[in-house]
Design an enzyme around this catalytic site. Sequence first.
Site, PDB file in Angstrom:
ATOM      1  N   LYS A  63       0.849  -1.194   0.000  1.00 42.46           N
ATOM      2  CA  LYS A  63       0.000   0.000   0.000  1.00 42.46           C
ATOM      3  C   LYS A  63       0.887   1.248   0.000  1.00 42.46           C
ATOM      4  CE  LYS A  63      -3.491   2.473   2.788  1.00 42.46           C
ATOM      5  NZ  LYS A  63      -4.505   2.390   3.859  1.00 42.46           N
ATOM      6  N   ASP A 122      -2.671   9.876   4.206  1.00 42.53           N
ATOM      7  CA  ASP A 122      -4.091   9.515   4.252  1.00 42.53           C
ATOM      8  C   ASP A 122      -4.837  10.450   5.199  1.00 42.53           C
ATOM      9  OD1 ASP A 122      -6.562   8.370   4.201  1.00 42.53           O
ATOM     10  OD2 ASP A 122      -5.998   6.569   5.353  1.00 42.53           O
ATOM     11  N   LYS A 170     -10.490  12.467   8.380  1.00 35.80           N
ATOM     12  CA  LYS A 170     -10.146  11.944   9.701  1.00 35.80           C
ATOM     13  C   LYS A 170     -10.114  13.093  10.719  1.00 35.80           C
ATOM     14  CE  LYS A 170      -7.067   8.157   8.197  1.00 35.80           C
ATOM     15  NZ  LYS A 170      -7.819   7.027   8.742  1.00 35.80           N
ATOM     16  N   ASP A 197       1.256   5.836   5.912  1.00 38.01           N
ATOM     17  CA  ASP A 197       0.309   4.955   5.220  1.00 38.01           C
ATOM     18  C   ASP A 197       0.898   4.345   3.942  1.00 38.01           C
ATOM     19  OD1 ASP A 197      -2.145   3.755   5.609  1.00 38.01           O
ATOM     20  OD2 ASP A 197      -3.268   5.228   4.435  1.00 38.01           O
ATOM     21  N   ASP A 245     -12.390   7.195   3.244  1.00 36.55           N
ATOM     22  CA  ASP A 245     -11.239   6.829   4.077  1.00 36.55           C
ATOM     23  C   ASP A 245     -10.876   5.345   3.926  1.00 36.55           C
ATOM     24  OD1 ASP A 245      -9.172   7.225   5.812  1.00 36.55           O
ATOM     25  OD2 ASP A 245     -10.406   7.357   7.637  1.00 36.55           O
ATOM     26  N   GLU A 282      -9.593   3.893   1.480  1.00 38.20           N
ATOM     27  CA  GLU A 282      -8.957   4.109   0.181  1.00 38.20           C
ATOM     28  C   GLU A 282      -7.909   3.053  -0.145  1.00 38.20           C
ATOM     29  OE1 GLU A 282      -7.880   5.353   2.915  1.00 38.20           O
ATOM     30  OE2 GLU A 282      -5.751   4.924   2.729  1.00 38.20           O
ATOM     31  N   ARG A 288      -7.828  -0.192   0.138  1.00 43.58           N
ATOM     32  CA  ARG A 288      -8.323  -1.364  -0.594  1.00 43.58           C
ATOM     33  C   ARG A 288      -8.611  -1.034  -2.053  1.00 43.58           C
ATOM     34  NH1 ARG A 288     -13.086  -2.114   3.628  1.00 43.58           N
ATOM     35  NH2 ARG A 288     -11.518  -1.011   4.859  1.00 43.58           N
TER      36      ARG A 288
HETATM   37  N1  BES Z   1      -4.774   3.998   6.764  1.00 45.05           N
HETATM   38  C1  BES Z   1      -5.983   3.715   7.441  1.00 45.05           C
HETATM   39  C2  BES Z   1      -5.852   2.601   8.471  1.00 45.05           C
HETATM   40  C3  BES Z   1      -4.972   2.846   9.665  1.00 45.05           C
HETATM   41  C4  BES Z   1      -5.520   3.234  10.864  1.00 45.05           C
HETATM   42  C5  BES Z   1      -3.611   2.633   9.613  1.00 45.05           C
HETATM   43  C6  BES Z   1      -4.719   3.419  11.982  1.00 45.05           C
HETATM   44  C7  BES Z   1      -2.812   2.835  10.719  1.00 45.05           C
HETATM   45  C8  BES Z   1      -3.371   3.215  11.902  1.00 45.05           C
HETATM   46  C9  BES Z   1      -7.054   3.292   6.442  1.00 45.05           C
HETATM   47  O1  BES Z   1      -6.975   3.868   5.200  1.00 45.05           O
HETATM   48  C10 BES Z   1      -8.377   3.679   7.018  1.00 45.05           C
HETATM   49  O2  BES Z   1      -8.593   4.839   7.173  1.00 45.05           O
HETATM   50  N2  BES Z   1      -9.208   2.694   7.301  1.00 45.05           N
HETATM   51  C11 BES Z   1     -10.497   2.948   7.844  1.00 45.05           C
HETATM   52  C12 BES Z   1     -11.477   2.060   7.125  1.00 45.05           C
HETATM   53  C13 BES Z   1     -12.912   2.367   7.442  1.00 45.05           C
HETATM   54  C14 BES Z   1     -13.302   3.714   6.902  1.00 45.05           C
HETATM   55  C15 BES Z   1     -13.758   1.279   6.842  1.00 45.05           C
HETATM   56  C16 BES Z   1     -10.451   2.607   9.332  1.00 45.05           C
HETATM   57  O3  BES Z   1      -9.791   1.635   9.701  1.00 45.05           O
HETATM   58  O4  BES Z   1     -11.042   3.349  10.097  1.00 45.05           O
HETATM   59 ZN    ZN Z   2      -5.123   4.500   4.594  1.00 43.66          ZN
HETATM   60 MN    MN Z   3      -7.970   5.739   5.100  1.00 41.40          MN
END
Ligand code: BES
Ligand code: ZN
Ligand code: MN
Length: 506
Positions: A267, A272, A279, A290, A349, A351, A353
């Site tokens: 990734k 992000d 966020k 990220d 968010d 993103e 995937r």
């Molecule tokens: N990059 C984040 C995940 C993340 C969170 C990495 C904390 C490291 C520490 C990812 O892109 C994300 O924001 N995921 C969301 C998905 C949700 C919106 C379904 C999440 O985990 O909140």
């Molecule tokens: Zn992310």
């Molecule tokens: Mn994200």
Amino acid sequence: MEINVKIGELGKIKADAILLGIFEGVKKLQGDLADADKMLGGEISKLIQQGETKGKLSEVTVIHSLNKLPADKVAIVGLGKTQELTPDKIRIAIAETFNNLRKKGVRSIATTTLGAGVSGITVQTSVQTITEGAILGSYSFQKYITGGSEKNDIEQLIIVSQNKTAKTAIQHRINESKIMAEAVNLARDMVNEPSNYMTPTDMAAEAKKIAKEYGLLIEVLEREQMKKLGMGALLGVAQGSKHPPKFIVLKYKGRNSGTIDIALVGKGITFDSGGISLKPSENMGDMKSDMAGGASVIAAISAIARFNPEINVMSIVAATENLPSGTALKPADIVTAMNGKTIEIENTDAEGRLTLADAICYAKKQGAKRIVDVATLTGACVTALGEITTGAFTNNQALLDKVTAASSETGDKIWQMPMFEEYKAQYKSDVADMKNTGGRKGGAITAALFIGEFVENTPWVHLDIAGTAFPDKPKGYYAKGATGIPTRTLIRLVLSLAKTKRKNEN
Ligand code: BES
Ligand code: ZN
Ligand code: MN
């Protein structure tokens, strides 16, 4: 750091410090420890009797030799209980000792093959873990602190052995372990960079530099080419950003065939923010990390090239930012991935995937026989496994078993999570083939299943490193900031898949 083997006795070596190991509860000193104690007039025995030196893991005692030895200082590191010693504990003890001695102005250290012969630990394993612990433990990111860089570095490590015939094998293992640890530090350097110095363009430039240095093939696809290939999911994420996306492909060719034996997909979100589904601002800066999965696959293939195994490897990073703007992707938008599947955006968010979907389609189109993807994918994985353990998902148990075997050698902790079909209902869409979120419950699992929709039947392992890539707290051989996980595990995995076995393995 220069690391060499020397045949001789530790007590006679000239260095800023000699380093000895001590086990918890030891009453009678033996070997190098007994020799040093004698040369120091019983000073070590006294420290043990007085209870200052207990031998607990990573406890460091430093004494001045007062010219009784050629070395200025004698450092004694605790290795914990004899029966409980593991290779990873040697790594940790060495890392913490080096970090400690570095701050005391020590620049050269001599030590022996600590832990060898205990709990099934071989001389080779000892040498490996000392080398890795020294390099990983000495790491710090001081690039942007004026006058801060390289003030405090340990420049030389000498591993002393009395076994003349083992000299070449030991030096060989030092060199191998150096490659492993340097790759981790390379990944950490990339991840620790703030996003204004690690844009997708910067990441591609770094990959080009690495390709040139280690003789890898490189191709960087631009937005137009991504459009032609139909990478609508990746482009959707990238459309909110001024910095253009870069699709980075590195190739290592180690055998005479066009087959890609394994694709490592990382990734590569260089920042992000969450996009329109923004966020909260607290700790948002951590999201410069990220692209840690991407950094780990770039670093891994650089080390693989140095090992030169008989296998073909491709590392892929779809690098982009995820930002809100007038052109950004919005909730309820629908994008089409490279394989024609349509995705309803529920949350911008989610993103990672989306970018991985197209990167995996690309790997499959190139004919990759196996795929391992590495991603800081979900907060849910952090909730499930914390900052210690990486979540692992697979459609092929044999491949995951190989990853697990590799990780048990490197000390990277991973744990398998379920992929039961029933979870798929959570990301069903009314208007497209699927939506990009599966709700709060089991969020790491639905994210993995979503990626699996693009992998289909290719043997695949997904590693969710959201908790382990950039932990809040420093620990063992990891300073604050990026860990570089799972770079060493990826390298080990590829070496284990390659036909040629490593030399000097015992
Ligand atoms: N990059 C984040 C995940 C993340 C969170 C990495 C904390 C490291 C520490 C990812 O892109 C994300 O924001 N995921 C969301 C998905 C949700 C919106 C379904 C999440 O985990 O909140
Ligand atoms: Zn992310
Ligand atoms: Mn994200």
